[in-house]
Motif scaffolding. Structure first.
Motif, PDB file in Angstrom:
ATOM      1  N   ASP A 128      53.724  49.322  21.909  1.00 32.67           N
ATOM      2  CA  ASP A 128      52.886  50.334  21.334  1.00 32.67           C
ATOM      3  C   ASP A 128      51.580  49.586  20.926  1.00 32.67           C
ATOM      4  N   MET A 129      51.046  48.610  21.744  1.00 29.29           N
ATOM      5  CA  MET A 129      49.743  47.901  21.363  1.00 29.29           C
ATOM      6  C   MET A 129      48.480  48.598  21.926  1.00 29.29           C
ATOM      7  N   LYS A 130      47.838  48.955  21.110  1.00 28.45           N
ATOM      8  CA  LYS A 130      46.605  49.680  21.496  1.00 28.45           C
ATOM      9  C   LYS A 130      45.361  48.653  21.600  1.00 28.45           C
ATOM     10  N   THR A 131      45.046  48.311  22.664  1.00 25.25           N
ATOM     11  CA  THR A 131      44.010  47.235  22.780  1.00 25.25           C
ATOM     12  C   THR A 131      43.141  47.546  24.132  1.00 25.25           C
ATOM     13  N   TYR A 132      41.978  46.891  24.236  1.00 27.89           N
ATOM     14  CA  TYR A 132      41.235  46.997  25.252  1.00 27.89           C
ATOM     15  C   TYR A 132      41.562  45.479  25.932  1.00 27.89           C
ATOM     16  N   HIS A 133      41.949  45.651  27.277  1.00 31.25           N
ATOM     17  CA  HIS A 133      42.254  44.447  27.963  1.00 31.25           C
ATOM     18  C   HIS A 133      41.674  44.581  29.483  1.00 31.25           C
ATOM     19  N   ASP A 134      41.566  43.539  30.202  1.00 31.96           N
ATOM     20  CA  ASP A 134      41.158  43.595  31.615  1.00 31.96           C
ATOM     21  C   ASP A 134      42.390  43.519  32.272  1.00 31.96           C
ATOM     22  N   PRO A 135      42.744  43.625  33.540  1.00 35.36           N
ATOM     23  CA  PRO A 135      43.939  43.385  34.252  1.00 35.36           C
ATOM     24  C   PRO A 135      43.981  41.928  34.669  1.00 35.36           C
ATOM     25  N   GLY A 136      45.069  41.329  34.395  1.00 38.89           N
ATOM     26  CA  GLY A 136      45.313  39.749  34.583  1.00 38.89           C
ATOM     27  C   GLY A 136      45.273  38.964  33.140  1.00 38.89           C
ATOM     28  N   GLN A 137      44.870  39.766  32.259  1.00 45.38           N
ATOM     29  CA  GLN A 137      44.792  39.053  30.831  1.00 45.38           C
ATOM     30  C   GLN A 137      46.264  38.810  30.415  1.00 45.38           C
ATOM     31  N   PHE A 138      46.529  38.215  29.355  1.00 49.13           N
ATOM     32  CA  PHE A 138      47.956  37.907  28.855  1.00 49.13           C
ATOM     33  C   PHE A 138      47.914  37.950  27.558  1.00 49.13           C
ATOM     34  N   VAL A 139      49.177  38.183  26.854  1.00 49.92           N
ATOM     35  CA  VAL A 139      49.675  38.259  25.326  1.00 49.92           C
ATOM     36  C   VAL A 139      50.559  37.218  25.139  1.00 49.92           C
ATOM     37  N   GLN A 140      50.765  36.857  23.853  1.00 50.90           N
ATOM     38  CA  GLN A 140      51.641  35.820  23.530  1.00 50.90           C
ATOM     39  C   GLN A 140      52.747  36.558  22.859  1.00 50.90           C
ATOM     40  N   VAL A 141      53.882  36.766  23.337  1.00 54.27           N
ATOM     41  CA  VAL A 141      54.969  37.317  22.826  1.00 54.27           C
ATOM     42  C   VAL A 141      55.852  36.308  21.938  1.00 54.27           C
ATOM     43  N   SER A 142      56.201  36.702  20.801  1.00 55.62           N
ATOM     44  CA  SER A 142      57.200  35.893  20.023  1.00 55.62           C
ATOM     45  C   SER A 142      58.451  36.586  19.494  1.00 55.62           C
ATOM     46  N   LEU A 143      59.391  35.730  19.286  1.00 58.21           N
ATOM     47  CA  LEU A 143      60.509  36.339  18.764  1.00 58.21           C
ATOM     48  C   LEU A 143      61.053  35.027  17.817  1.00 58.21           C
ATOM     49  N   PRO A 144      60.702  35.274  16.203  1.00 59.39           N
ATOM     50  CA  PRO A 144      60.958  34.560  15.443  1.00 59.39           C
ATOM     51  C   PRO A 144      62.221  33.879  15.420  1.00 59.39           C
ATOM     52  N   GLY A 145      62.164  32.215  15.412  1.00 56.55           N
ATOM     53  CA  GLY A 145      63.381  31.642  15.954  1.00 56.55           C
ATOM     54  C   GLY A 145      63.646  31.255  17.395  1.00 56.55           C
ATOM     55  N   PHE A 146      63.065  32.065  18.221  1.00 55.19           N
ATOM     56  CA  PHE A 146      63.147  31.287  19.547  1.00 55.19           C
ATOM     57  C   PHE A 146      62.255  30.734  20.023  1.00 55.19           C
ATOM     58  N   GLY A 147      60.890  31.314  19.534  1.00 58.28           N
ATOM     59  CA  GLY A 147      59.301  30.841  20.090  1.00 58.28           C
ATOM     60  C   GLY A 147      58.566  31.554  20.754  1.00 58.28           C
ATOM     61  N   GLU A 148      57.676  31.274  21.221  1.00 58.74           N
ATOM     62  CA  GLU A 148      56.502  32.364  21.852  1.00 58.74           C
ATOM     63  C   GLU A 148      56.173  32.059  23.269  1.00 58.74           C
ATOM     64  N   SER A 149      56.111  33.179  24.024  1.00 66.70           N
ATOM     65  CA  SER A 149      55.745  32.795  25.371  1.00 66.70           C
ATOM     66  C   SER A 149      54.713  33.625  26.097  1.00 66.70           C
ATOM     67  N   PRO A 150      53.952  33.233  26.819  1.00 64.32           N
ATOM     68  CA  PRO A 150      52.655  33.966  27.554  1.00 64.32           C
ATOM     69  C   PRO A 150      53.167  34.985  28.464  1.00 64.32           C
ATOM     70  N   ILE A 151      52.655  36.015  28.445  1.00 67.66           N
ATOM     71  CA  ILE A 151      53.244  37.157  29.349  1.00 67.66           C
ATOM     72  C   ILE A 151      52.126  38.106  29.755  1.00 67.66           C
ATOM     73  N   SER A 152      51.820  38.147  31.014  1.00 74.12           N
ATOM     74  CA  SER A 152      50.616  38.890  31.571  1.00 74.12           C
ATOM     75  C   SER A 152      51.093  40.320  31.244  1.00 74.12           C
ATOM     76  N   ILE A 153      49.705  41.219  30.915  1.00 74.66           N
ATOM     77  CA  ILE A 153      49.751  42.389  30.693  1.00 74.66           C
ATOM     78  C   ILE A 153      49.970  43.083  32.117  1.00 74.66           C
ATOM     79  N   CYS A 154      50.733  44.003  32.515  1.00 76.32           N
ATOM     80  CA  CYS A 154      51.234  44.788  33.888  1.00 76.32           C
ATOM     81  C   CYS A 154      50.772  45.968  33.667  1.00 76.32           C
ATOM     82  N   SER A 155      49.850  46.454  32.885  1.00 75.14           N
ATOM     83  CA  SER A 155      49.464  47.974  32.919  1.00 75.14           C
ATOM     84  C   SER A 155      47.958  47.980  32.841  1.00 75.14           C
ATOM     85  N   ASP A 156      47.381  49.318  32.706  1.00 70.79           N
ATOM     86  CA  ASP A 156      46.092  49.478  32.352  1.00 70.79           C
ATOM     87  C   ASP A 156      46.068  50.809  31.383  1.00 70.79           C
ATOM     88  N   SER A 157      46.161  50.707  30.110  1.00 66.83           N
ATOM     89  CA  SER A 157      46.231  51.749  29.447  1.00 66.83           C
ATOM     90  C   SER A 157      45.680  51.374  27.980  1.00 66.83           C
TER      91      SER A 157
END
Lengths: 366, 330
Positions: A128-157
């Protein structure tokens, strides 16, 4: 007929966007104007009444209510209070980039809304991240204790983001264990996406291999929301096996609206594979009667597939500036500092991940 | 800028006073020459440039980005350190800090770096001659960046003021300084014997086979990047507590582009697999890529990466050698 529907839909979506942007800008303006100014604008008669502090707070609420849509009005006074609190204590660190929070390395919690298992090693979550973004942009997803990973956004909403994730590393394997309702930490969006505005009026050729289809799905969703702006859409999607086919739910709709060509590398057990032919996606592209006239190609996939695809596209007469590739690198900061994602001086995280082929086409190794 | 004069006796007293009111950090000869907090000016060693650069005081080797318990994050409080005064910083290190400021403060607004950098005064010490045979700061475009700069004139110092905070420091201890009527000349600012690098722009040398010569000795140990005063790449790692795996810290560590894992992505693909590619990447980042983004070359010519290299790979030599045929014609 469908065109008309899409056009109308596209327009309303755009209008909604514009409206949303207008509201947000107003909100920002309001929370940034110094308190003194605001009091002045409220009517002078009111300022004379005994409890000025209380009055001014009411005045704020009123002013906001005029500008906001009714649904958000209840939120406004709270925000105004927060802004007022901020004004009293000087903020030590001013964010230098638009969108950067005070501490650029700090992710924020979001809720998992949906979890879909796509293939044995791939899944899609909606957050439920409400944000403006272009297709092809990515976010950094973290799980504390495991680390962080860049994942591209695959939707347009503007209401949520979908992330298609393949279980390959520590973080992604841990992310696979998330459930609907869980919290996940995200910062972003980062990077430069596909310049969809500039490419209006073109045919789009979307060529994806394996989990490289994920960032390209952002384009497909964008086109769905802005259908009138683009002409024919060709999808060339290649997967390893029928089990690996991604976005099977959406596939039926895509087949109705676009020219879909699918391949699987092998299909020994003769499984159902949505009419995909056996072979490489590059061969299918080679056989397709496509010239470069009024067309733009988007390529994403494993390095070897991207190499062959761009080669075939160039054989078909495509110029370097008609091809967009998406690069993948190790990333930590996503702000252009940690240097891990550097390709010959260009940062994948801020200059990319989407590059026009003439920007990085000459690079062989880096 | 204003210039003051100070006798060496008074200089000693000046430093003692500073160490009382603030944390005084200067090059000290322990095992190797490094910047350490001091209380007695006798400890200061100024004959050579410090083996370890100043950067670890601001961009720390290990920094806790946040602590977590489950999904709750807490940023450790930025303890405002009492004022820190650095003495004996050479021109190369001062410029290196300027370059790191550009990256961490101006570009991303890094609060961790800023907290370390905020309460610090930089008192430079000018090299009268190049302190090491590997120096080449004369080849780089260094600027004046300091609060105060000390020019050693045998039995006294000339002190050039570089900032308002430097001027305030002198005003605070005005009884130890005398006004000097002469400005520091460009000749005095020049460091003789430090312009070894003869090539300004190396963009055209990218495909030169010269990169392979000499680089095959590289051990990929990362000493060059650890000793470099400007290198700023890093990585994050999460550390969980053994007793409670739900809580722990995310830490930032120095990284090195010379290590193979620097570009390893999931699926075990490494983009710069060969040592010479990584070596070349480092040199190009220092001399070329950084300039594309920030307008100046990142390298400050301190020569530490050469001095600290276990196989003494001298990239200045390598670049000069590549240009040699052209040089003969000229």
């Amino acid at each position: 007929m469908a065109q008309g529907f899409f056009r109308r839909k596209g327009k309303t979506a755009e209008e909604a966007d514009a409206f949303q942007r207008f509201i947000d800008q107003k909100l920002r303006e309001l929370s940034h104007t110094p308190s003194g100014k605001k009091r002045k604008t409220s009517s002078p008669a009111r300022a004379k009444i005994k409890f000025p502090a209380k009055k001014s707070a009411k005045g704020k609420g009123r002013r906001k209510r005029i500008l906001l849509s009714p649904g958000k009005a209840t939120m406004a006074p709270e925000k105004a209070k927060k802004a007022a609190a901020k004004r009293i204590t000087p903020v030590a660190i001013v964010p230098k980039r638009p969108g950067a929070s005070e501490n650029p390395y700090l992710p924020k919690p979001y809720r998992v809304l949906d979890y879909v298992r796509e293939s044995p090693d791939t899944f899609t979550i909606a957050v439920d991240m409400k944000t403006y973004h272009d297709p092809g942009q990515f976010v950094q997803v973290s799980l504390p204790g495991f680390g962080e990973s860049p994942i591209s956004i695959c939707s347009d909403s503007r209401e949520f983001i979908r992330l298609n994730i393949r279980e390959v590393g520590t973080v992604t394997k841990a992310l696979a264990k998330l459930k609907v309702g869980d919290t996940v930490l995200i910062r972003g969006p980062y990077g430069r996406g596909y310049p969809m505005q500039a490419l209006r009026g073109n045919d789009l050729i979307i060529i994806g291999g394996g989990c490289g289809v994920a960032p390209l799905k952002g384009i497909i969703d964008y086109v769905y929301n802005h259908r009138a702006a683009y002409k024919d859409i060709y999808l060339f999607l290649g997967y390893r096996s029928p089990d690996d086919i991604l976005f099977q739910k959406e596939l039926e709709q895509w087949k109705k609206d676009y020219h879909v060509h699918m391949t699987v590398d092998e299909n020994k057990q003769q499984k159902f594979c949505y009419e995909a032919t056996t072979g490489f996606v590059t061969d299918k592209l080679k056989a397709a009667p496509i010239d470069n006239h009024g067309k733009v190609a988007f390529v994403c996939g494993p390095p070897i597939m991207m190499k062959f695809t761009t080669h075939i596209l160039k054989e078909k007469g495509f110029n370097d500036d008609q091809i967009f590739v998406s690069a993948e690198r190790l990333m930590y900061c996503a702000l252009g500092v940690c240097c891990h994602c550097m390709i010959r001086g260009k940062f994948t995280c801020i200059d990319g991940p989407v590059f026009r082929y003439d920007e990085i086409g000459h690079i062989k190794n880096d | 800028m204003q210039v003051f004069r100070q006798d060496k006796k008074r200089w000693r007293e000046f430093l003692i006073r500073l160490s009382r009111s603030a944390e005084l950090i200067a090059p000290v000869k322990t095992d190797l020459l490094r910047f350490e907090p001091i209380t007695d000016p006798e400890q200061i060693y100024l004959e050579k440039n410090a083996y370890f650069p100043l950067k670890e005081w601001f961009f720390r080797k290990e920094e806790v980005i946040f602590q977590f318990t489950g999904n709750k994050l807490t940023v450790p409080a930025f303890t405002a350190p009492k004022q820190r005064i650095f003495f004996g910083v050479r021109k190369c290190d001062l410029n290196a800090i300027r370059h790191q400021d550009m990256v961490f403060i101006n570009d991303v607004g890094d609060p961790y770096y800023k907290a370390q950098r905020e309460h610090s005064l930089l008192l430079g010490y000018h090299c009268n001659t190049a302190p090491s045979q590997y120096c080449f700061c004369g080849s780089m475009d260094l600027v004046d960046f300091f609060d105060l700069m000390f020019y050693d004139k045998e039995d006294y110092f000339l002190i050039e003021v570089g900032s308002d905070r430097g001027e305030a420091l002198i005003a605070e201890h005005h009884d130890l300084f005398e006004q000097h009527n002469r400005l520091i000349t460009q000749d005095e600012k020049h460091i003789p014997g430090a312009d070894r690098l003869k090539v300004k722009d190396i963009a055209h040398l990218y495909d030169n086979p010269g990169w392979k010569e000499g680089v095959d000795k590289c051990l990929s140990c990362g000493a060059c990047t650890a000793l470099c005063p400007t290198c700023y790449c890093f990585e994050f790692h999460d550390e969980t507590k053994l007793a409670d795996p739900q809580s722990g810290e995310r830490k930032r560590f120095w990284s090195s582009c010379q290590l193979q894992d620097f570009t390893r992505v999931a699926g075990d693909h490494v983009f710069r697999k060969e040592r010479e590619e990584r070596f070349k990447h480092r040199i190009y980042h220092q001399l070329d890529y950084f300039r594309e983004k920030y307008g100046i070359q990142m390298c400050v010519g301190c020569g530490r990466c050469i001095e600290g290299c276990p196989t003494r790979i001298d990239f200045v030599d390598i670049i000069n050698r590549m240009e040699r045929p052209e040089k003969k014609e000229a």
